[in-house]
Each structure stands twice: as C-alpha cells, then as structure tokens.
Scaffold this motif. Sequence first.
Motif, PDB file in Angstrom:
ATOM      1  N   MET A   1      20.438  33.638  27.434  1.00 28.34           N
ATOM      2  CA  MET A   1      19.734  34.493  26.931  1.00 28.34           C
ATOM      3  C   MET A   1      18.150  34.563  27.088  1.00 28.34           C
ATOM      4  N   THR A   2      17.642  35.685  27.702  1.00 30.85           N
ATOM      5  CA  THR A   2      16.306  35.611  28.270  1.00 30.85           C
ATOM      6  C   THR A   2      15.331  35.499  27.079  1.00 30.85           C
ATOM      7  N   ALA A   3      15.527  36.061  25.832  1.00 30.11           N
ATOM      8  CA  ALA A   3      14.529  35.787  24.616  1.00 30.11           C
ATOM      9  C   ALA A   3      14.539  34.294  24.276  1.00 30.11           C
ATOM     10  N   GLU A   4      15.671  33.479  24.317  1.00 30.82           N
ATOM     11  CA  GLU A   4      15.686  32.043  24.105  1.00 30.82           C
ATOM     12  C   GLU A   4      14.820  31.203  25.125  1.00 30.82           C
ATOM     13  N   ALA A   5      14.999  31.842  26.444  1.00 32.83           N
ATOM     14  CA  ALA A   5      14.049  30.957  27.205  1.00 32.83           C
ATOM     15  C   ALA A   5      12.658  31.091  27.052  1.00 32.83           C
ATOM     16  N   ASP A  24      16.306  45.165  19.031  1.00 30.19           N
ATOM     17  CA  ASP A  24      17.883  44.949  18.450  1.00 30.19           C
ATOM     18  C   ASP A  24      18.768  44.171  19.100  1.00 30.19           C
ATOM     19  N   THR A  25      18.359  43.746  20.255  1.00 26.55           N
ATOM     20  CA  THR A  25      19.273  42.785  21.133  1.00 26.55           C
ATOM     21  C   THR A  25      19.104  41.129  20.739  1.00 26.55           C
ATOM     22  N   TRP A  26      17.865  41.028  20.148  1.00 27.88           N
ATOM     23  CA  TRP A  26      17.899  39.659  19.758  1.00 27.88           C
ATOM     24  C   TRP A  26      17.136  39.248  18.504  1.00 27.88           C
ATOM     25  N   SER A  27      16.969  40.548  17.819  1.00 28.45           N
ATOM     26  CA  SER A  27      16.324  40.285  16.415  1.00 28.45           C
ATOM     27  C   SER A  27      17.545  39.592  15.691  1.00 28.45           C
ATOM     28  N   LEU A  28      18.512  39.734  15.659  1.00 30.00           N
ATOM     29  CA  LEU A  28      19.674  39.236  14.907  1.00 30.00           C
ATOM     30  C   LEU A  28      20.069  38.001  15.431  1.00 30.00           C
ATOM     31  N   SER A  29      19.563  37.320  16.159  1.00 35.27           N
ATOM     32  CA  SER A  29      20.018  35.872  16.769  1.00 35.27           C
ATOM     33  C   SER A  29      19.884  35.009  15.647  1.00 35.27           C
ATOM     34  N   THR A  30      20.979  34.156  15.784  1.00 36.33           N
ATOM     35  CA  THR A  30      21.121  33.047  14.508  1.00 36.33           C
ATOM     36  C   THR A  30      20.378  31.573  15.112  1.00 36.33           C
ATOM     37  N   LYS A  31      20.110  31.585  16.607  1.00 37.56           N
ATOM     38  CA  LYS A  31      19.557  30.381  17.120  1.00 37.56           C
ATOM     39  C   LYS A  31      18.112  30.430  16.992  1.00 37.56           C
TER      40      LYS A  31
END
Length: 516
Positions: A1-5, A24-31
Amino acid sequence: MTAEALIESAVRLNVTNRVWIAGDTWSLSTKLHKMKGIKNIGTACNCSSPSAEKILSVDPSYNFPIYSAVYAIAHALHNALQCGSGRCNSNITLYPYTVLAELKESNFTLLNQSIQFDENIEPKFGSYSIVFWNDSGEAEVIGYYTFQPSIYYYIDENKIQWYTDGEVPTSICSQECLVGYSKKQDGMHKCCFSCVMCQSGTYINITGNPYGCMDCKDTEWSAAGSTSCNLREVEYIPFTDTGAILIMVGAWALVGFTLAVSVLFAINYNTPVVRSAGGPMCFLILVCLSLCSISVFFYFGEPTTSFCILRFSPFLLFYTVCLACFVVRSFQIVFIFKIAAKFPKLHSWWIKYHGQWLVITVAFGIQALLLLIGYTCYPPDTFKETIWYPDKIILGCDLDLKATVGPVLFLLSLCFLCFVFSYMGKDLPKNYNEAKAITFCLLLLILTWIVFATTYVLYHGKYIPILKALAILSSLYSFLVWYFLPKCYIMIFQSYKNTQEYFQGLIQNYTKTISG
C-alpha cells in the motif's frame, strides 16, 4: 500500500509537525495508526484500534458506495434480462457492453438517494465524510461533502485539534501570485506554481481561471498585469476638428480663387496673355481644379464606404484632366516653335481635328475606365486600425492597392510626358514660356507627395487623413498659384505686356536668336 510506504518514510526521516489529510482509501487502515513512531510525525497519535465496523457505523457514507454499486448492477441485469413479474427472459445472452449500456441508463432511488450516472458512467450521487483522528483515537466526523442534488461542503474547524496550539497551519507549496499574475502550474499539483505577469492585451480573472490569462476583445485593451479590460477610444477626424476646418476653408478659398481667375480671364479673353495660357483650355483647368477639391471634404467625419470612394476618385479623375491639359499645352508650345515647320502635315492635321481636345478626352476616358474597373473589382471599405495604438481604434479606409495602381500609374505617365515637353520648351520667349511655369509646378507637385509619403511612413495616427487632404490641396494650389497668378498679375498690373505688339517683338527677337 502506497500510504504505508509514505508513512514509514516519514517516520524514518523524522518528519514532524505535519497535518496528515487522509482519503477514504486509507483513512480506515487498521495498520497505519499502530506503526512505531507514527505519533512523532503529526497529530494522528495515541490512537486505539477501532474496528472497521465501528467506523462504518458512524456514517453510512462509508458503505453506501458499495451498497449502491450492488443495487445498480442488479438493476442493470434486471433490465438487460427483461425481468418482470418474477421472471426473466432466459433466451437473452448477456454481454458486458449490454449491462454497461443499461447501467448508464440507471435511474432509481436507494435510501432516499437518486441513483444516476452520467455519460461516462460516473456516479451523479453520493457524499463524503471528513474524518479526524482525535486524541482519544476515534475517527470523528467533522464535516462532509455532498454533490447531490447540488455540491455542498461543510467542515467544523472547532473540532480539529491542530498541533500549533489552535492556530490553523498553512499548507502552501507556492506563495500566492500578485495581482495581475497568472499561475503556471509546476508538476501535477495545482498548488505548486510559478507566477507569470499577464501581457498587455490580456487580463487575469482569479475567480474564473487563475491559471491562464484571457485575451481582451478587439474593442478593448489592457496594460500588462491587468485584471480587466478597458474599452478602446475610437478616433477619427470630425468635421469640427481645427485642422479639418482650416483645410476645408482652404478648399473653399481655392474654389473662390478659381472663380475669380475665371472671371478675370473671361474679361481679358481676347488678349495675348490668355491665348498664350491656353485660351478656352484655361477654363477647363480651373473647373477641374475646383472639382478636385471635392475629395478634400470626404477625409473628415466617420468613414463610410461612399466616403472612401470619394476620397480618391474625384481627385484622380479631374487631376488627370488638368495634367492632360498641361501635357497638350506644353506640347503645343514646343510644336509651334520647334516642330511645326519641319512637319507641316502633322501641324495641319492637329489643327483640323482639334488634336488637343482629342487627347484630353481620351485621357479622361481612360482614367474613368481604370477607376471604374478598379473600384468594381476591388471596392474600398472601412477598417479599424488596432495595431499601432493598443488603447485606440483608428477608423480609416481600406483601399486595395490593386484598385488604384492603374489610375496612379496613368497619372504618373501624364506627369512624365508633361515634364518632358515642358523641359523641351524651357528656352522659348519669356511671355510664351509657359514651359518653365509648368515645370516648376510639377516639381512642387513631386516634392509635395515625397514629403507626404515620408510622413506617412514615419507617422501612424488619426491625423493621416489631414495629411492626405493637405497633400491634395497643395497639389491644386501649386498650379493655381504658380501658373495662373503670374498671368493675372500681368493683366492687372502690367497691361502694357498684354499687347499684340509686345508679344510680336518677343517672337521676332527669339527668331533672330535662333537664326543667328
């Protein structure tokens, strides 16, 4: 996932004091919020582990896109298979493009929302919630964005806990441009740009399009760095202009002088001075000089097509007659004194068939025909000069060179012939020496138009019509003053020279000079 990097790099590079805005594509990430060191990079910190179900239950906008997508496909399949009354047509073979076509025509209501798509199959419904991860680790809704039935945006800034102790931080890639500058986008983000001043003739409308300068209309102008356009000032020479009044007075004075000279010549019609000047031909010249002055009056006022025609045609036509008269007159003088004795038959033919009037009539006909052909094939029209002065529109006449090249060349050929014949007679008796007067008038004529042409090249403005009218008036006065007034002076103040005996004596002296 680009946001994680991205977050891992920010932690590794020790990026601090930043506000992270999640889609909304990564605001709900649990990581992401469990990453080591994430609390140091911004205000997404000290968060618990909320489940996806808990966050989705806050606002149905999170799961509504999926919910509506399933229903939209179901409606499209229903229509494509012609389902009704609990049954579908099993003989229909489904293809992706048939379902897509039905999806494009979707129009139904779901949870009080109208489900429709545009021609590109983009949804025309839905909304977004703006979420802030607060200090307690919860995803708190602080605003929303809707675009059905109309676009509406709202955010409660009081619920946002900024790292700058309540002060809203700035997020600027490039400083705002000064007034009159457009934004030239650098890269893919519109917030990164360089500033470019709008050139003259353009303006910037920051509320409409801050990324491009717009052109002013032809009737408008603007200085460099403008935010609006101004109307250009329309200019032409009105009849009330001081220069126009002076030139028109000069034209009327010319008519008055020609009338006075005509009367004086009529009174002294049978005298040697009048006969040597051309006799009846003098009256034709004087009348044509007056008719040429008509052109002067059409250089003033707002230009029209008829005005453009009358600016040139009367002068070109009747000045041709004047020059033809002087050609004939200078030829006759040389012919009588130098050629008649050698070619007696030619002299008798010239006298018998009135050669001088034949030449004048042919010249008039040729010029009239050339003007008719030129104005018919290339009719003049008005035009608006918008190049030389950015804040002005100068009204003028657009005269095609092809329309006047023929008449002008014919006029120049007559001028050349007149100059040749008058130069040949430069040594004739003084009172018969019309050739010197004609030569001097021609030199003044040439000098006048050289001065005008030079000025025309160097100056561009609304006073060009005045210069043209002045050149025409000067051309008329050159013949009136330097050809006719000396003869008027002899008739009024030196009447003893206006006798047959005086002229005969001059001729005899000239004959003796040639014989000797």
